[in-house]
Design a protein around this motif. Structure first.
Motif, PDB file in Angstrom:
ATOM      1  N   PRO A 315       7.808 -23.792 -55.455  1.00  0.00           N
ATOM      2  CA  PRO A 315       7.245 -24.304 -54.190  1.00  0.00           C
ATOM      3  C   PRO A 315       8.298 -24.491 -53.103  1.00  0.00           C
ATOM      4  O   PRO A 315       8.710 -25.603 -52.790  1.00  0.00           O
ATOM      5  CB  PRO A 315       6.620 -25.646 -54.611  1.00  0.00           C
ATOM      6  CG  PRO A 315       7.440 -26.089 -55.781  1.00  0.00           C
ATOM      7  CD  PRO A 315       7.842 -24.828 -56.512  1.00  0.00           C
ATOM      8  N   ILE A 316       8.778 -23.360 -52.561  1.00  0.00           N
ATOM      9  CA  ILE A 316       9.715 -23.404 -51.442  1.00  0.00           C
ATOM     10  C   ILE A 316       9.222 -22.453 -50.371  1.00  0.00           C
ATOM     11  O   ILE A 316       8.355 -21.615 -50.610  1.00  0.00           O
ATOM     12  CB  ILE A 316      11.152 -23.028 -51.880  1.00  0.00           C
ATOM     13  CG1 ILE A 316      11.167 -21.651 -52.561  1.00  0.00           C
ATOM     14  CG2 ILE A 316      11.744 -24.082 -52.786  1.00  0.00           C
ATOM     15  CD1 ILE A 316      12.542 -21.184 -52.952  1.00  0.00           C
ATOM     16  N   LYS A 317       9.784 -22.565 -49.177  1.00  0.00           N
ATOM     17  CA  LYS A 317       9.379 -21.726 -48.063  1.00  0.00           C
ATOM     18  C   LYS A 317       9.616 -20.253 -48.392  1.00  0.00           C
ATOM     19  O   LYS A 317      10.555 -19.905 -49.104  1.00  0.00           O
ATOM     20  CB  LYS A 317      10.164 -22.098 -46.810  1.00  0.00           C
ATOM     21  CG  LYS A 317       9.979 -23.543 -46.374  1.00  0.00           C
ATOM     22  CD  LYS A 317       8.729 -23.681 -45.532  1.00  0.00           C
ATOM     23  CE  LYS A 317       8.616 -25.094 -44.963  1.00  0.00           C
ATOM     24  NZ  LYS A 317       7.331 -25.315 -44.300  1.00  0.00           N
ATOM     25  N   LEU A 318       8.783 -19.377 -47.808  1.00  0.00           N
ATOM     26  CA  LEU A 318       8.908 -17.946 -48.071  1.00  0.00           C
ATOM     27  C   LEU A 318      10.265 -17.421 -47.637  1.00  0.00           C
ATOM     28  O   LEU A 318      10.875 -16.599 -48.336  1.00  0.00           O
ATOM     29  CB  LEU A 318       7.785 -17.187 -47.347  1.00  0.00           C
ATOM     30  CG  LEU A 318       7.824 -15.657 -47.477  1.00  0.00           C
ATOM     31  CD1 LEU A 318       7.723 -15.242 -48.939  1.00  0.00           C
ATOM     32  CD2 LEU A 318       6.713 -15.019 -46.652  1.00  0.00           C
ATOM     33  N   TRP A 319      10.765 -17.864 -46.486  1.00  0.00           N
ATOM     34  CA  TRP A 319      12.041 -17.334 -45.993  1.00  0.00           C
ATOM     35  C   TRP A 319      13.189 -17.727 -46.928  1.00  0.00           C
ATOM     36  O   TRP A 319      14.148 -16.972 -47.099  1.00  0.00           O
ATOM     37  CB  TRP A 319      12.310 -17.805 -44.570  1.00  0.00           C
ATOM     38  CG  TRP A 319      12.513 -19.293 -44.400  1.00  0.00           C
ATOM     39  CD1 TRP A 319      11.565 -20.219 -44.127  1.00  0.00           C
ATOM     40  CD2 TRP A 319      13.762 -20.000 -44.474  1.00  0.00           C
ATOM     41  NE1 TRP A 319      12.115 -21.466 -44.043  1.00  0.00           N
ATOM     42  CE2 TRP A 319      13.479 -21.363 -44.242  1.00  0.00           C
ATOM     43  CE3 TRP A 319      15.079 -19.618 -44.709  1.00  0.00           C
ATOM     44  CZ2 TRP A 319      14.464 -22.333 -44.243  1.00  0.00           C
ATOM     45  CZ3 TRP A 319      16.067 -20.592 -44.703  1.00  0.00           C
ATOM     46  CH2 TRP A 319      15.757 -21.927 -44.476  1.00  0.00           C
ATOM     47  N   ILE A 320      13.057 -18.893 -47.579  1.00  0.00           N
ATOM     48  CA  ILE A 320      14.084 -19.281 -48.554  1.00  0.00           C
ATOM     49  C   ILE A 320      14.003 -18.376 -49.774  1.00  0.00           C
ATOM     50  O   ILE A 320      15.025 -17.948 -50.319  1.00  0.00           O
ATOM     51  CB  ILE A 320      13.911 -20.759 -48.961  1.00  0.00           C
ATOM     52  CG1 ILE A 320      14.090 -21.684 -47.742  1.00  0.00           C
ATOM     53  CG2 ILE A 320      14.904 -21.133 -50.063  1.00  0.00           C
ATOM     54  CD1 ILE A 320      13.885 -23.152 -48.052  1.00  0.00           C
ATOM     55  N   ARG A 321      12.774 -18.065 -50.211  1.00  0.00           N
ATOM     56  CA  ARG A 321      12.614 -17.158 -51.352  1.00  0.00           C
ATOM     57  C   ARG A 321      13.183 -15.784 -51.039  1.00  0.00           C
ATOM     58  O   ARG A 321      13.818 -15.158 -51.888  1.00  0.00           O
ATOM     59  CB  ARG A 321      11.138 -17.055 -51.741  1.00  0.00           C
ATOM     60  CG  ARG A 321      10.577 -18.312 -52.374  1.00  0.00           C
ATOM     61  CD  ARG A 321       9.366 -18.011 -53.234  1.00  0.00           C
ATOM     62  NE  ARG A 321       8.263 -17.481 -52.472  1.00  0.00           N
ATOM     63  CZ  ARG A 321       7.336 -18.241 -51.881  1.00  0.00           C
ATOM     64  NH1 ARG A 321       7.409 -19.554 -51.977  1.00  0.00           N
ATOM     65  NH2 ARG A 321       6.345 -17.699 -51.216  1.00  0.00           N
TER      66      ARG A 321
END
Length: 656
Positions: A315-321
């Protein structure tokens, strides 16, 4: 249940990604070629340094050797015979002769070489070919008759059929007559008491010594110099004899990418005798294949496919992924290069990268589909209860809506129509229904305009809350001003001919602020975003107090204190039925009544007298106010209490 479903989908995504990656590597030759080329780069540039092979010596037939003879080919048989005799005298351990003896030369020399071969006392393996494409019938028959049985092996190399690069140890094959013939290296290994591999295995190329790369993995001497060298150099050594010529018997290997990294390499490839040296060394030393087994590859693929799946579900932001993806792939590859340089293991890189990317992409596709469904659900679920702006905010940022229940401070608003039961019993449903829709639309629209959420509609009653699902620091003020606006909207509705004819009563409103659990409650397939807690029940009970106080809007002291509005006056400290502790209750003064400030100031004075238990003076003040405004419900309520012998401002309710 949702968690179980997500786990099942994650497992399916993992299996699909891993399976597709594995099949792609097996069926798409371009992927296999890329994997092999990347392995070649590691072999050519990062093969770990190691000491020179102590037991194998390569004896090369070079241009300098051939200049000694009247003809270049076939190689002088007398020279070969003498070379073998010299090596035998030097007490070598074994000899591999990589020279094709497929045609006669000078009879005496041919006879001498055959006698030496037939009577050789050391293990001897000679290269052999079984191919109608490379030899004529005469050459094949001559070769078969010239070589002693059990002392020859196939000279084939383990070449990749796609790019003709030597990458494997060739174990042998079944020939055209149905007989299995081992490779020349397997033949010699067997004579030395070592069991050779039965299937092709990846070549574990030897590295050069770290202190002197020019020396190469093996000691090398030109054939014409052997007779002059000390016997001690060759005693108990395995000798490999073969050509090292510029344009003959050279083959492409992984080292062809960086020809300077191995002795004997040129732009035309590595001499076959050197490749046989690497193969024989691997067999004799029982060196493990640098390439992991299919089981190990499956494990590596599984690890990175699981990692990709995990990265997509964390559960992290898409840009971090995406940043983690961009970082992870180079780390995988750098790890593969580092592992080979320091341990010699050629772990696959394309395969785990595909598994990693496929699992991430497939998971994102699934999550995207689920996200679209969630957005659609949110829009459908909240569009009737929240303003369009708040709905869009929730849809664009669903994390604002807690997946589970959370405890937070909320302000609750309850409305009810005075005498609606009588209205509904006396009215024609076909006439009442459209008017109810108009009424409820006005109330709900007002709530949405003030940022509230319509939690429920129960008959004529409306239940709303503020500060959920979105944070609102001024939630109490919003609820109080919303109540005043509802009061004005419903009064205008009461003036319509239809409402007058049906007998619509006043709208009573109750407001309370307090902590409650708020979240999705209900069954798996049918749930609702709603608050739960005593503060909710108290809000509903406060709405019911209007019936006793003859007021239109009642609010708790906590709402008044947090709401910071001036349009209010105290009613008393009320102990609700079933409760032990009193709560301060205030009337929120409707906008159309708030202009008479002197009147309300005198009410506050009378209320202060009640608080001080000065009943006589309080009664006088209240009677004056009652004469001035007979419709003031609060004044009438307190006068009635005094008449019943009840003083002070503590009010204990006996009914809900």
């Amino acid at each position: 249940m949702n968690n179980i479903r997500n786990i099942i989908y994650a497992i399916l995504v993992f299996l699909m990604a891993a399976g597709l990656s594995w099949i792609g590597m097996e069926k798409l030759s371009v992927l296999g070629m890329m994997e092999r080329w990347i392995s070649d780069v590691r072999i050519a540039t990062l093969t770990p340094a190691e000491p020179q092979q102590p037991d194998i010596i390569i004896v090369t037939i070079t241009e300098e050797t051939l200049r000694r003879f009247p003809y270049r080919s076939p190689i002088d048989r007398n020279f070969l015979a003498k070379l073998l005799q010299d090596l035998e005298e030097k007490q070598v351990k074994a000899v591999l002769l990589d020279v094709l003896l497929d045609q006669p030369t000078e009879p005496e020399k041919d006879k001498k070489l055959k006698e030496v071969i037939d009577n050789y006392k050391k293990p001897l393996a000679i290269s052999y070919i079984d191919s109608n494409n490379l030899l004529t019938t005469f050459q094949q028959e001559y070769l078969n008759s010239y070589l002693p049985k059990g002392h020859f092996g196939l000279a084939n190399l383990g070449k990749d059929p796609f790019d003709n690069t030597v990458r494997k140890v060739f174990p042998g094959k079944i020939t055209t007559n149905g007989e299995f013939i081992p490779s020349v290296t397997a033949n010699l290994a067997k004579q030395l008491g070592v069991t050779p591999p039965k299937e092709p295995i990846e070549l574990a190329w030897r590295g050069s010594p770290q202190d002197n790369e020019d020396s190469g993995p093996f000691r090398v001497f030109p054939a014409q110099m052997i007779s002059f060298l000390p016997p001690s150099w060759f005693k108990d050594k395995i000798i490999l004899i073969g050509s090292d010529l510029s344009l003959r018997d050279r083959h492409r290997t992984p080292f062809s990418i960086n020809a300077r990294n191995q002795k004997g390499l040129t732009q035309f490839g590595m001499p076959g005798i050197y490749i046989l040296g690497h193969s024989l060394s691997q067999i004799l030393e029982n060196r493990d294949s640098p390439t992991p087994s299919p089981l190990h590859n499956a494990f590596i693929l599984s690890v990175f496919a699981l990692f990709g799946t995990f990265l997509a579900w964390v559960p992290i932001k898409l840009w971090i992924r995406l940043i983690l993806i961009v970082i992870s792939i180079p780390i995988i590859w750098l790890g593969g290069f580092y592992l080979y340089k320091n341990g010699g293991a050629l772990v696959p890189l394309i395969l785990p990268t595909l598994g990693f990317l496929f699992s991430f992409i497939f998971s994102e596709i699934y999550r995207g589909r689920e996200d679209r469904k969630k957005r659609a659900f949110l829009k459908q679920a909240f569009s009737r209860y929240l303003s369009p702006e708040l709905v869009d905010l929730l849809v664009n940022d669903p994390e604002r809506l807690s997946r589970g229940a959370e405890r937070r401070e909320l302000t609750f608003l309850f409305t009810d129509i005075e005498g609606f039961t009588t209205v509904s019993e006396k009215s024609d449903p076909l006439e009442l229904a459209p008017q109810m829709n108009i009424y409820l639309d006005g109330v709900c629209s007002t709530i949405l305009q003030h940022g509230g959420m319509v939690v429920d509609l129960i008959g004529d009653a409306v239940f709303a809350m503020f500060n959920a699902p979105l944070d609102q620091k001024d939630h109490a003020n919003r609820a109080l001003t919303c109540a005043l606006a509802i009061n004005m909207v419903t009064k205008e509705f009461q003036k319509t001919p239809e409402a007058i004819r049906l007998g619509f009563g006043r709208t009573r409103i109750g407001i309370n602020t307090g902590e409650a659990l708020v979240g999705n409650f209900g069954a798996e397939d049918r749930f609702k975003y709603t608050p739960l807690g005593d503060a909710v029940n108290t809000g509903a009970r406060i709405e019911g107090l209007n019936k006793y106080f003859l007021t239109q809007i009642c609010a708790s002291g906590r709402s008044i204190e947090s709401g910071n509005i001036s349009q209010h006056r105290p009613i008393g400290d009320v102990v609700l039925k079933g409760k032990k502790e009193p709560i301060a209750i205030f009337e929120v003064i409707p906008t159309d009544q708030h202009d008479n400030k002197p009147y309300f100031d005198r009410y506050l004075h009378a209320f202060k007298l009640l608080e001080d238990n000065n009943i006589t003076e309080a009664q006088k003040e209240l009677e004056v106010l009652a004469k001035e405004n007979p419709e003031d419900g609060c004044v009438s309520f307190h006068l009635k209490r005094i008449e019943n012998g009840q003083g002070g401002t503590l009010i204990t309710m006996t009914d809900k």
